[in-house]
Motif scaffolding. Structure first.
Motif, short mmCIF file in Angstrom:
data_model
loop_
_atom_site.label_atom_id
_atom_site.label_comp_id
_atom_site.label_asym_id
_atom_site.label_seq_id
_atom_site.Cartn_x
_atom_site.Cartn_y
_atom_site.Cartn_z
N MET A 109 -7.70 4.63 -1.43
CA MET A 109 -6.96 5.88 -1.71
C MET A 109 -5.50 5.56 -2.04
O MET A 109 -4.93 4.59 -1.55
CB MET A 109 -7.04 6.84 -0.52
CG MET A 109 -6.40 8.20 -0.78
SD MET A 109 -7.21 9.58 0.09
CE MET A 109 -6.96 9.14 1.80
N MET A 132 -2.90 7.32 3.22
CA MET A 132 -3.49 6.33 4.12
C MET A 132 -4.60 6.98 4.96
O MET A 132 -5.13 6.37 5.87
CB MET A 132 -2.43 5.75 5.05
CG MET A 132 -1.24 5.09 4.37
SD MET A 132 -1.67 3.69 3.32
CE MET A 132 -2.07 2.43 4.54
N TYR A 166 -7.08 2.01 2.83
CA TYR A 166 -6.15 1.21 2.03
C TYR A 166 -6.50 1.34 0.54
O TYR A 166 -7.46 2.02 0.17
CB TYR A 166 -6.22 -0.25 2.48
CG TYR A 166 -5.72 -0.45 3.89
CD1 TYR A 166 -4.37 -0.65 4.13
CD2 TYR A 166 -6.59 -0.42 4.99
CE1 TYR A 166 -3.89 -0.82 5.42
CE2 TYR A 166 -6.11 -0.59 6.29
CZ TYR A 166 -4.76 -0.79 6.50
OH TYR A 166 -4.27 -0.95 7.76
N ARG A 167 -5.71 0.63 -0.27
CA ARG A 167 -5.98 0.67 -1.71
C ARG A 167 -7.05 -0.32 -2.13
O ARG A 167 -7.48 -0.30 -3.28
CB ARG A 167 -4.70 0.31 -2.47
CG ARG A 167 -3.58 1.31 -2.31
CD ARG A 167 -2.35 0.85 -3.09
NE ARG A 167 -1.27 1.82 -2.98
CZ ARG A 167 -0.05 1.64 -3.47
NH1 ARG A 167 0.24 0.52 -4.13
NH2 ARG A 167 0.88 2.56 -3.35
N ASN A 168 -7.47 -1.16 -1.22
CA ASN A 168 -8.25 -2.33 -1.65
C ASN A 168 -9.75 -2.26 -1.34
O ASN A 168 -10.42 -3.28 -1.38
CB ASN A 168 -7.65 -3.59 -1.02
CG ASN A 168 -7.76 -3.58 0.50
OD1 ASN A 168 -8.28 -2.61 1.07
ND2 ASN A 168 -7.29 -4.62 1.15
N ASP A 208 0.86 -1.19 0.00
CA ASP A 208 0.00 0.00 0.00
C ASP A 208 0.90 1.24 0.00
O ASP A 208 2.10 1.13 -0.18
CB ASP A 208 -0.95 -0.03 1.21
CG ASP A 208 -2.33 0.50 0.84
OD1 ASP A 208 -2.42 1.71 0.53
OD2 ASP A 208 -3.29 -0.27 0.85
N ASP A 209 0.29 2.42 0.16
CA ASP A 209 1.13 3.62 0.19
C ASP A 209 2.07 3.60 1.39
O ASP A 209 3.15 4.16 1.35
CB ASP A 209 0.25 4.87 0.25
CG ASP A 209 -0.51 5.08 -1.03
OD1 ASP A 209 0.07 5.69 -1.94
OD2 ASP A 209 -1.64 4.60 -1.14
N ALA A 210 1.63 2.97 2.48
CA ALA A 210 2.45 2.88 3.69
C ALA A 210 2.11 1.59 4.40
O ALA A 210 1.05 0.99 4.16
CB ALA A 210 2.17 4.08 4.60
#
Lengths: 348, 348
Positions: free
Chosen positions: B235, B90, B159-161, A41-43
């Protein structure tokens, strides 16, 4: 040295940045309960109930390591150790690492696989999770930047500034070996350059070389101290050399120190290698560096708890700041201790 | 370009490693309640009540930046922004950074002072504490490795998911400007090489150049979303280019996406510069990178809360994974979106 005549060489570009990260980290497992989200992920996200300790170190090819005699797997292992050692020096438990590398295109993917094999072994042996990092190209050589993260209760964290008059100075393990290991590797490199067919005979030095190439951070010492019910008053890890680290403890704690030459723990192979290289073993111990042992002070009343422990040596005691920092030689002489540790910016 | 004929040049060796760290960090102040111990021990100590997010990025001279037109102060600022942007992506609040640099001896202390001025300004503007780092020499050029740390409640972390069918795709600010800023700086470099007396006329491009040299991470967006009572479902930050980041969101969320060309927010100077450089503005927006805006998805029911916000543009919506990822052009055509973002390992 046996050479693989047909090593596989996959160019990094073939995988791309994201493909490379996926490839290198595909076998890493997450084992820490405090790791909420690792790579991807981004972090990363972690959840520590206690306080979090964070430390970071950068290793640069040609400055911190020489790939002509440092195997990449060992380098990966050591790069993690260097950072974990700082976590243990806070009396904390290491839990996560991030690993960033910048690498030139002369490294094939297979070389990075070896590096990450060492990183993975370190993570496995020390029970830390790889939770993030960055992978980028460099114009020259290999740079490794690692951040290590650990956890400890507020009242158990040990800083450099708690030593006070009368405390005992203690070091784990033995020191000086890593420096001598480096001398031997440098000598063999020169021998190899002069005659590539010469077979190096380094078995007698295996302990010294292992201390240089594959050091182990003292994860066991915070645990041992907890079992012994001893909380150090100050602590630091031995990366730059004993004298330099003693000075750090003294400056931060605003105290002086007396260190006894005859108490400094040296492995017998350190003594014999010093004779061979015509080096003074005390100088090697004081200035050598890269031992990754822990140096700490304890209250005098804790003496009975640690005196018989084979992992620990009492090498001196704290005195008031005005008395300075001195080495008491075997002959009873007092010599002022000066920082003689390694400095990457020093011209040679 | 005005040159100082007698700039002061203090060699780094004059300070040594510890002296250099002390010197560079002497003016940094600690402002975060969660910072227990900053620089000066084996590790920093922080205490977060919530979950901790950690991200790290490495910037390499000649790969990520060109010091012939990037002022060091801007570089320091941008290096922090790049990392904070990942924390904001995040939906977290950034609180600390560590900064490690490897630097060759061609850099005098005064150059590093400029770099750290930029880092300090970034820390001040974004209210993050510098809590650690490493400073070492390198054989070639400058490498900056930063780790950023933030904090957020478990249920607020994004998260991205989490994107799902029907969600709206939203981007903050406008995009493509940073890439065009780079094109202008590269062009001026060539002009300067050909004729060093030529005075560059770059005023018309000041927005584009500022977006390239001194980007601002969108600290305000997580705050805005909180005020609007909108929690994104997924995001990511825009570092490598819109198309590449859309693909990341889709892959992680296992969804497809429709993105509308006419909805992509472009600054008027982006459009005029694209005409001048004979570039397609949509291609620049999709592939340019380095915008450090936030790209996220929200539930359809949140549409009324965000539709009128000048900082946010709705540029598409989520579709089932099987439908793929497409750009709907102004002419109504569907084009498959492919990753065209920047890759440091790509040969040019």
């Amino acid at each position: 040295m046996i050479e693989d005549k047909n090593p596989q060489r996959t160019p990094i570009e073939q995988l791309g940045e994201f493909g490379l990260i996926d490839h290198l980290t595909r076998n890493f497992e997450i084992g820490q309960a405090s790791t909420v989200k690792a790579i991807g992920d981004d972090a990363a996200v972690i959840h520590h109930e206690k306080q979090t300790v964070i430390t970071t170190d950068m290793l640069v090819e040609g400055v911190h390591f020489d790939l002509s005699y440092v195997p990449l797997k060992h380098l990966g292992y050591k790069a993690v150790m260097v950072n974990l050692s700082d976590v243990y020096a806070m009396n904390a438990v290491a839990s996560q690492v991030t690993v960033s590398i910048a690498v030139s295109s002369r490294f094939p993917v297979e070389a990075l696989d070896e590096l990450y094999d060492g990183i993975q072994l370190a993570c496995k042996n020390y029970q830390v999770d790889l939770i993030g990092g960055d992978t980028t190209s460099s114009n020259s050589g290999l740079i490794i930047s690692i951040t290590a993260i650990g956890e400890q209760k507020e009242k158990e964290i040990v800083y450099r500034n708690g030593a006070s008059d009368g405390d005992l100075l203690v070091v784990s393990g033995d020191i000086g070996a890593a420096y001598l290991g480096l001398q031997i590797l440098e000598r063999e490199k020169q021998v190899f350059k002069a005659n590539p067919n010469n077979q190096p005979d380094i078995e007698a030095y295996s302990y010294l070389i292992e201390r240089q190439l594959k050091p182990e951070a003292r994860k066991d010492i915070p645990k041992l101290l907890e079992d012994l019910e001893v909380k150090p008053t100050s602590m630091i890890d031995l990366s730059d050399g004993l004298s330099s680290e003693i000075i750090h403890l003294c400056k931060n704690s605003k105290v002086g120190m007396k260190v006894y030459e005859d108490k400094i723990p040296l492995d017998p192979t350190v003594i014999s290698a010093c004779e061979e290289f015509n080096l003074d073993s005390t100088t090697v111990a004081l200035s050598g560096g890269e031992d990754y042992e822990l140096l700490f002070t304890v209250k005098q009343e804790d003496f009975p708890k640690i005196k018989a422990n084979p992992s620990l040596s009492i090498i001196g005691h704290v005195v008031p700041e005005g008395e300075g920092i001195h080495l008491i030689t075997r002959g009873g002489e007092q010599i002022a201790v000066k920082a003689m540790g390694w400095n990457s910016f020093e011209s040679e």
